[in-house]
Design a protein around this motif. Structure first.
Motif, PDB file in Angstrom:
ATOM      1  N   SER A   2       0.831  -1.195   0.000  1.00  0.00           N
ATOM      2  CA  SER A   2       0.000   0.000   0.000  1.00  0.00           C
ATOM      3  C   SER A   2       0.864   1.243   0.000  1.00  0.00           C
ATOM      4  CB  SER A   2      -0.885   0.008   1.242  1.00  0.00           C
ATOM      5  OG  SER A   2      -1.573   1.220   1.341  1.00  0.00           O
ATOM      6  N   PRO A   3       0.522   2.246  -0.835  1.00  0.00           N
ATOM      7  CA  PRO A   3       1.307   3.480  -0.854  1.00  0.00           C
ATOM      8  C   PRO A   3       1.130   4.253   0.432  1.00  0.00           C
ATOM      9  CG  PRO A   3      -0.651   3.731  -2.177  1.00  0.00           C
ATOM     10  CD  PRO A   3      -0.601   2.292  -1.763  1.00  0.00           C
ATOM     11  N   SER A   4       2.168   4.915   0.848  1.00  0.00           N
ATOM     12  CA  SER A   4       2.090   5.715   2.062  1.00  0.00           C
ATOM     13  C   SER A   4       1.452   7.055   1.775  1.00  0.00           C
ATOM     14  CB  SER A   4       3.498   5.922   2.631  1.00  0.00           C
ATOM     15  OG  SER A   4       4.302   6.562   1.671  1.00  0.00           O
ATOM     16  N   PRO A 117      -8.757   0.936   4.362  1.00  0.00           N
ATOM     17  CA  PRO A 117      -7.494   0.930   3.605  1.00  0.00           C
ATOM     18  C   PRO A 117      -6.322   0.534   4.500  1.00  0.00           C
ATOM     19  CG  PRO A 117      -8.762   2.907   3.125  1.00  0.00           C
ATOM     20  CD  PRO A 117      -9.444   2.230   4.274  1.00  0.00           C
ATOM     21  N   PRO A 118      -5.391  -0.272   4.010  1.00  0.00           N
ATOM     22  CA  PRO A 118      -5.272  -0.794   2.642  1.00  0.00           C
ATOM     23  C   PRO A 118      -5.842  -2.193   2.474  1.00  0.00           C
ATOM     24  CG  PRO A 118      -3.234  -1.204   3.791  1.00  0.00           C
ATOM     25  CD  PRO A 118      -4.159  -0.552   4.803  1.00  0.00           C
ATOM     26  N   SER A 325       3.619   5.657  -4.452  1.00  0.00           N
ATOM     27  CA  SER A 325       2.955   6.668  -3.635  1.00  0.00           C
ATOM     28  C   SER A 325       1.738   7.175  -4.386  1.00  0.00           C
ATOM     29  CB  SER A 325       3.897   7.844  -3.344  1.00  0.00           C
ATOM     30  OG  SER A 325       4.188   8.544  -4.555  1.00  0.00           O
ATOM     31  N   HIS A 326       0.936   7.984  -3.724  1.00  0.00           N
ATOM     32  CA  HIS A 326      -0.214   8.581  -4.387  1.00  0.00           C
ATOM     33  C   HIS A 326       0.233   9.472  -5.552  1.00  0.00           C
ATOM     34  CE1 HIS A 326      -1.842   8.051  -0.133  1.00  0.00           C
ATOM     35  NE2 HIS A 326      -2.475   7.155  -0.873  1.00  0.00           N
ATOM     36  N   TRP A 402     -12.692   6.948   3.936  1.00  0.00           N
ATOM     37  CA  TRP A 402     -11.432   6.884   3.200  1.00  0.00           C
ATOM     38  C   TRP A 402     -10.726   8.223   3.094  1.00  0.00           C
ATOM     39  CZ3 TRP A 402     -12.897   3.485  -1.676  1.00  0.00           C
ATOM     40  CH2 TRP A 402     -13.077   2.152  -1.261  1.00  0.00           C
ATOM     41  N   GLY A 406      -7.351   7.722   1.007  1.00  0.00           N
ATOM     42  CA  GLY A 406      -7.862   6.359   0.972  1.00  0.00           C
ATOM     43  C   GLY A 406      -8.481   6.007  -0.360  1.00  0.00           C
ATOM     44  N   GLU A 409      -5.778   5.162  -2.707  1.00  0.00           N
ATOM     45  CA  GLU A 409      -5.290   3.816  -2.432  1.00  0.00           C
ATOM     46  C   GLU A 409      -6.215   2.765  -3.046  1.00  0.00           C
ATOM     47  OE1 GLU A 409      -4.157   2.861   1.534  1.00  0.00           O
ATOM     48  OE2 GLU A 409      -3.202   4.804   1.904  1.00  0.00           O
ATOM     49  N   TRP A 410      -7.520   2.994  -2.947  1.00  0.00           N
ATOM     50  CA  TRP A 410      -8.486   2.082  -3.560  1.00  0.00           C
ATOM     51  C   TRP A 410      -8.273   2.028  -5.076  1.00  0.00           C
ATOM     52  CZ3 TRP A 410     -11.729  -1.777  -3.116  1.00  0.00           C
ATOM     53  CH2 TRP A 410     -12.731  -1.973  -4.065  1.00  0.00           C
ATOM     54  N   ASN A 413      -5.318   0.004  -5.850  1.00  0.00           N
ATOM     55  CA  ASN A 413      -5.694  -1.392  -5.699  1.00  0.00           C
ATOM     56  C   ASN A 413      -6.416  -1.902  -6.949  1.00  0.00           C
ATOM     57  OD1 ASN A 413      -6.567  -3.903  -4.111  1.00  0.00           O
ATOM     58  ND2 ASN A 413      -8.553  -2.965  -4.549  1.00  0.00           N
TER      59      ASN A 413
END
Length: 557
Positions: A2-4, A117-118, A325-326, A402, A406, A409-410, A413
């Motif tokens: 999962s990205p921070s 998340p995550p 990362s995001h 989220w 969040g 992150e979804w 995914n």
């Protein structure tokens, strides 16, 4: 992995005028503190202007008065809807509107369990998910800024203020439109948005521009409105800009029922339905320049935008790791037309259908203030507003649970999940399809694999048309237990006489079937093609099978 989350970054005084942190920490949360108080009552008025960052010298969008249809120009502000703006007046007792009492809404509360998340898998959600309770009077009780008392009543055509805020912020995070007076308004999905847009911007007898193969429902939307599509030749990146320019330069009204040159371009730039093609950044810039030259308006239909995938490296290569990362994820997205739209000539259609659930029937458009205002006038007497239950569930998921980090992150995914599905079908095709008569390229985005069939190699190619052979292949597939979509269903000009030189295509979808089902379906499709093209006999025995096919047959064993 999962990205921070992105950490806060200090900025110098000279940078303070720029919106440099596109995520929530320095951007969204700071703006929320400075924004007008969000309306929490029934049918509260809201506009994207309440939630955007300041324009800081961005240009205004150009006007489109010369393109609006008579229907769009004639729409007036609804007096009942405008009266709702007074409902927030302190001490006001309303006897004017037709709002039913929430006493008679037979729902006291709803519970929804959502991923934390995550941990996004179904199993992880079952074990670790968060239960969000939605009460009827959460606003009065100080538990939330949105509740069933508001969500279950009538609302504004722009959508609830609470969810519109999130959508506006998300649009700025991802697209950051380069002109000042852009706005969002919520919809009941892209199909409805397209129908409204076509009625706003075209008149019966007009021609519209689209990919040579396009979403068949878009064609079915246009035809009853008296519109005809002009299919633009495509390559592996979708619309060819030079071909679009040439068609417009050479437009002859006498050859098109005296219709004037088309000026509306409908395109699905990312993971295109049905071809799976994705326009590169450079291709989009080329098409945008053609649009400026010919004063085109662009409808950018992007339900698959966030289903962009990692590069395909083949069955024996290691998987490409996810974005780190995001910001890395956002950088890897192909820039949208909206992000390069300095003129305000783009209406972007977004939807939660492919990234959350199609049953929510909730999406939004982004366009210039003038276009959005006309769109809202239409929505007020058509859809009224998206469903309140869908809106409040999405709000609880996206905003309260989220947040923007969040949600990104979804989406990361989903990127990795769809990468796996794409890899599965490509590997299955490499194993099972006869490459003597079938060709394909791994898609970069979306849900579809587009298979080109070399139909001229069919034993009956000299006596039957491509459409006849296509139908026979389709029916033979059904008999073997596999359904694949015919490419002819998606021809932009379905009434045009096919040329003997035309290609034949089939569309395969990898979005829902399991890995095992995908393998089995592709195997059945491969056997169908081998039989139809005489590569093996109908009982499965080898006919004139080439050496490459023998290798595949041995690989099965």
């Amino acid at each position: 992995m999962s990205p921070s989350a992105i950490e806060p970054q200090a900025i110098a005084d000279t940078q303070a005028a720029a919106f440099i942190d596109r995520l929530s920490v320095n951007g969204v949360e700071t703006r929320r503190l400075k924004a007008p108080k969000i309306g929490q009552g029934v049918a509260a008025h809201a506009s994207s202007d309440m939630f955007k960052s300041l324009g800081y010298g961005k240009p205004k969008a150009k006007r489109w008065d010369h393109r609006l249809s008579e229907e769009a120009r004639s729409r007036k502000l609804s007096p009942l809807k405008s009266a709702a703006n007074y409902l927030s007046t302190p001490g006001l007792i309303s006897l004017g509107g037709g709002l039913p009492s929430s006493e008679y809404f037979p729902f006291e509360w709803l519970d929804v369990k959502v991923p934390a998340p995550p941990h996004f898998s179904e199993y992880a959600t079952k074990e670790l998910g968060i239960v969000k309770r939605i009460g009827k009077y959460d606003i009065t009780d100080g538990k939330s800024i949105y509740d069933l008392h508001v969500a279950l009543n009538y609302g504004q055509a722009t959508g609830s203020a609470q969810l519109l805020r999130f959508i506006t912020e998300h649009t700025e995070i991802v697209n950051h439109p380069p002109y000042d007076d852009w706005q969002c308004t919520m919809t009941v999905g892209n199909a409805s948005s397209l129908e409204i847009a076509l009625r706003m911007l075209t008149t019966r007898g007009d021609y519209i521009l689209t990919e040579n193969y396009t979403f068949c429902s878009a064609i079915e939307t246009a035809l009853p409105l008296g519109l005809k599509c002009v299919g633009i030749p495509m390559d592996s990146e979708g619309i060819i800009a030079d071909a679009l320019d040439s068609i417009l330069d050479k437009w002859d009204p006498s050859a098109h029922n005296k219709a004037s040159k088309p000026w509306l371009l409908y395109t699905i730039p990312t993971g295109q339905n049905p071809t799976g093609s994705t326009q590169s950044e450079e291709r989009r810039k080329e098409i945008y320049k053609v649009a400026q030259k010919h004063d085109l308006y662009i409808i950018e239909d992007e339900p698959y935008y966030y289903l962009q995938m990692q590069p395909y490296t083949g069955p024996s290569s290691p998987d490409v790791p996810p974005p780190s990362s995001h910001e890395d994820f956002l950088r890897q997205l192909v820039p949208s037309y909206l992000s390069m739209d300095t003129d305000g000539r783009v209406m972007r259609l977004d939807s939660f259908s492919k990234v959350i659930a199609p049953g929510t029937r909730t999406g939004w458009i982004t366009a210039s203030e003038q276009i959005v205002e006309r769109f809202v006038r239409h929505s007020e007497v058509a859809i009224q507003n998206p469903g309140g239950i869908s809106q409040i569930i999405l709000f609880k998921l996206l905003d309260e649970t989220w947040g923007h980090a969040g949600y990104l992150e979804w989406l990361i995914n989903l990127r990795m999940e769809y990468t796996g599905r794409r890899n599965t079908i490509c590997e299955a095709c490499e194993r099972w399809l006869p490459q003597e008569v079938a060709e394909w390229s791994p898609p970069m985005a979306g849900m579809f694999l587009w298979i080109r069939i070399l139909w001229h190699k069919h034993p009956a190619a000299s006596t039957k048309t491509a459409l006849e052979i296509e139908e026979e292949i389709f029916q033979a597939g059904i008999e073997r237990g596999v359904l694949i979509a015919k490419g002819s269903w998606s021809r932009a000009e379905p009434d045009a006489e096919p040329s003997p030189d035309d290609d034949m295509f089939f569309r395969l979808t990898f979005a829902a079937a399991s890995s095992e089902a995908i393998q089995e379906a592709v195997q059945r499709a491969g056997e169908t093609l081998r039989v139809m093209f005489g590569l093996i006999s109908d009982d499965g025995g080898e006919g004139e099978v080439k050496e490459a096919e023998k290798v595949v047959q041995n690989g099965r064993k």
